[in-house]
Design a protein around this motif. Structure first.
Motif, PDB file in Angstrom:
ATOM      1  N   GLY A   1       0.797  -1.228   0.150  1.00 12.63           N
ATOM      2  CA  GLY A   1       0.151   0.062  -0.011  1.00 12.63           C
ATOM      3  C   GLY A   1       0.739   1.244   0.093  1.00 12.63           C
ATOM      4  N   HIS A   2       2.302   1.224   0.244  1.00 12.22           N
ATOM      5  CA  HIS A   2       2.816   2.476   0.462  1.00 12.22           C
ATOM      6  C   HIS A   2       3.839   2.370  -0.668  1.00 12.22           C
ATOM      7  CE1 HIS A   2       0.710   3.418   3.807  1.00 12.22           C
ATOM      8  NE2 HIS A   2       0.727   2.130   4.289  1.00 12.22           N
ATOM      9  N   MET A   3       3.994   1.532  -1.607  1.00 12.36           N
ATOM     10  CA  MET A   3       4.576   1.812  -2.789  1.00 12.36           C
ATOM     11  C   MET A   3       4.095   3.017  -3.444  1.00 12.36           C
ATOM     12  SD  MET A   3       4.872  -2.122  -4.216  1.00 12.36           S
ATOM     13  CE  MET A   3       5.809  -1.852  -5.801  1.00 12.36           C
TER      14      MET A   3
ATOM     15  N   PRO B   1      -1.746  13.334   0.351  1.00 13.25           N
ATOM     16  CA  PRO B   1      -1.152  12.973   1.216  1.00 13.25           C
ATOM     17  C   PRO B   1      -1.571  11.361   1.911  1.00 13.25           C
ATOM     18  CG  PRO B   1      -2.553  14.701   1.969  1.00 13.25           C
ATOM     19  CD  PRO B   1      -2.401  14.490   0.561  1.00 13.25           C
ATOM     20  N   CYS B   2      -0.631  10.500   2.332  1.00 16.88           N
ATOM     21  CA  CYS B   2      -1.196   9.274   2.851  1.00 16.88           C
ATOM     22  C   CYS B   2      -0.737   9.043   4.563  1.00 16.88           C
ATOM     23  CB  CYS B   2      -0.056   8.332   2.304  1.00 16.88           C
ATOM     24  SG  CYS B   2      -0.322   6.515   2.669  1.00 16.88           S
ATOM     25  N   ASN B   3      -1.554   8.409   5.125  1.00 14.95           N
ATOM     26  CA  ASN B   3      -1.388   7.985   6.614  1.00 14.95           C
ATOM     27  C   ASN B   3      -0.031   7.900   7.079  1.00 14.95           C
ATOM     28  OD1 ASN B   3      -4.251   8.390   7.266  1.00 14.95           O
ATOM     29  ND2 ASN B   3      -4.610   6.532   6.710  1.00 14.95           N
ATOM     30  N   CYS B   4       0.899   7.252   6.060  1.00  8.73           N
ATOM     31  CA  CYS B   4       2.181   6.851   6.636  1.00  8.73           C
ATOM     32  C   CYS B   4       2.903   8.220   6.668  1.00  8.73           C
ATOM     33  CB  CYS B   4       2.530   5.886   5.620  1.00  8.73           C
ATOM     34  SG  CYS B   4       3.147   6.479   4.192  1.00  8.73           S
ATOM     35  N   GLY B   5       2.494   9.233   6.072  1.00 13.02           N
ATOM     36  CA  GLY B   5       3.287  10.453   6.337  1.00 13.02           C
ATOM     37  C   GLY B   5       3.997  10.783   4.635  1.00 13.02           C
ATOM     38  N   LYS B   6       3.859  10.012   3.870  1.00  7.35           N
ATOM     39  CA  LYS B   6       4.448  10.203   2.419  1.00  7.35           C
ATOM     40  C   LYS B   6       3.293  10.820   1.655  1.00  7.35           C
ATOM     41  CE  LYS B   6       6.013   5.938   1.167  1.00  7.35           C
ATOM     42  NZ  LYS B   6       5.966   5.705  -0.509  1.00  7.35           N
ATOM     43  N   THR B   7       3.512  11.020   0.431  1.00  8.27           N
ATOM     44  CA  THR B   7       2.476  11.473  -0.477  1.00  8.27           C
ATOM     45  C   THR B   7       2.316  10.372  -1.961  1.00  8.27           C
ATOM     46  OG1 THR B   7       4.119  12.887  -1.594  1.00  8.27           O
ATOM     47  CG2 THR B   7       2.391  13.768  -0.046  1.00  8.27           C
ATOM     48  N   GLY B   8       1.211  10.278  -2.339  1.00  8.81           N
ATOM     49  CA  GLY B   8       1.209   9.507  -3.732  1.00  8.81           C
ATOM     50  C   GLY B   8       1.428   7.912  -3.380  1.00  8.81           C
ATOM     51  N   CYS B   9       0.969   7.382  -2.365  1.00  7.54           N
ATOM     52  CA  CYS B   9       1.086   5.997  -2.118  1.00  7.54           C
ATOM     53  C   CYS B   9      -0.286   5.404  -3.000  1.00  7.54           C
ATOM     54  CB  CYS B   9       1.045   5.574  -0.719  1.00  7.54           C
ATOM     55  SG  CYS B   9       2.516   6.136   0.345  1.00  7.54           S
ATOM     56  N   VAL B  10       0.127   4.133  -3.224  1.00  5.09           N
ATOM     57  CA  VAL B  10      -0.858   3.179  -4.020  1.00  5.09           C
ATOM     58  C   VAL B  10      -2.137   3.385  -3.005  1.00  5.09           C
ATOM     59  CG1 VAL B  10      -1.897   0.919  -4.670  1.00  5.09           C
ATOM     60  CG2 VAL B  10       0.686   1.806  -4.894  1.00  5.09           C
TER      61      VAL B  10
HETATM   62 ZN   LIG Z   1       1.492   5.478   2.443  1.00  3.52          ZN
END
Ligand SMILES: [Zn+2]
Length: 321
Positions: A165-167, A176-185
């Motif tokens: 999910g975080h690729m 923005p993604c819950n993991c702190g990155k942006t643009g994750c699957v």
């Molecule tokens: Zn993510």
């Protein structure tokens, strides 16, 4: 020798699903208890141990019938030691779950993360059909992943393998993604992501069926998007194509590296069935190497919510045999 029973436990933020499962992977009894997240979740292992004792008494199953407890938990886990670094939803932080539950239950405990046990469940009794090389992608409120290679679930150097999910799907300007990155699957192919994309474009398609659905319900679901797409609503079709493009590309890239025989798509979004599988397969065929593509079968998961408890039971079976 008397048939042993396995105990499968799948911990979620609001409920804990539990089951007694035989050595062939058949569920003998299953039930739920609420997840008590008060006081940093310190009651949870007590609740699980007590519930196992209660049910074994009720069903007249001698306690020594149980071979052990397999468990799936959300968060960051050391699978070998069963130590939870962090499980935000449950309040656990630096918590020795395995040791604590072994003490309270008197049974051996085996732990993995929830996405990995879902993959193991589908491999053992579901659409994975005992495949030794399998990728499982769970499309729910987030996107979970589990990778089985050579019959083993991949954990990686510090337990992070399979975080499909975080690729990154959108390298620049992604959501923005819950993991702190942006643009994750996850920002695209989760139920949340699909709804976000569909809703953001509504003003450009005032006549669309999707917009009419939104006007009636004041919100959309991923199910609405797939239903409108099946009625040829252009905006809904575009959203499904966009989601399929990014998810299909991610899966094809993974498949080119891992050469799986099964790719299992699970989670709430997968209930769309062929409406999702068909466009996904098309994108997959475009980006997977021909020999990779020919060997890999793309299928919808078949165990639903039971995948976790069955995979958790498999953990016990593997560890005792
Ligand atoms: Zn993510």
């Amino acid at each position: 020798m008397k048939q042993k029973l396995l105990i499968g436990v799948d911990i979620g933020g609001t409920t804990i699903k539990m089951a007694f499962i035989n050595m062939n992977g058949q569920i003998r009894e299953q039930w739920y208890i609420p997840t008590d997240t008060s006081e940093k979740g310190k009651q949870i292992s007590n609740d699980i141990a007590n519930s196992i004792r209660d049910h074994s008494l009720q069903l007249n199953i001698p306690y020594d019938t149980f071979a052990g407890i397999g468990m799936g938990a959300p968060g960051f886990i050391n699978m070998k030691t069963g130590f939870i670094y962090n499980a935000v939803n449950l309040g656990w932080e630096n918590y020795p779950l395995k040791d604590d539950l072994e003490l309270k239950s008197g049974l051996p405990v085996y732990i993995d993360n929830d996405a990995n046990i879902a993959a193991l469940g589908e491999m053992w009794k579901g659409s994975g059909n005992r495949s030794d090389d399998l990728i499982c992608v769970t499309l729910g409120t987030g996107v979970g992943g589990g990778i089985i290679s050579n019959g083993m679930i991949l954990h990686g150097a510090n337990g992070m393998a399979g975080e499909i999910g975080h690729m990154t799907a959108v390298p620049q300007g992604g959501a923005p993604c819950n993991c702190g990155k942006t643009g994750c699957v996850e920002t695209i192919a989760s139920a949340t992501g699909i709804v976000r994309i569909a809703t953001e474009g509504l003003s450009k398609y005032p006549e669309s069926l999707l917009n009419q659905t939104y006007d009636i319900n004041r919100s959309l679901t991923s199910k609405d998007v797939f239903e409108c797409a099946s009625k040829e609503d252009q905006w809904a079709v575009d959203v499904v194509q966009f989601v399929s493009l990014h998810l299909g590309l991610t899966i094809a890239n993974l498949a080119n590296a891992l050469n799986p025989s099964k790719i299992v798509i699970g989670g709430g979004v997968s209930k769309a069935g062929e409406r999702l599988l068909e466009p996904l397969q098309e994108v997959f065929n475009q980006f997977a190497l021909p020999r990779v593509r020919d060997k890999a079968e793309l299928v919808i998961a078949s165990l639903g919510n039971d995948a976790g408890i069955i995979g958790a039971a498999w953990l016990v079976k593997e560890n005792i045999s």
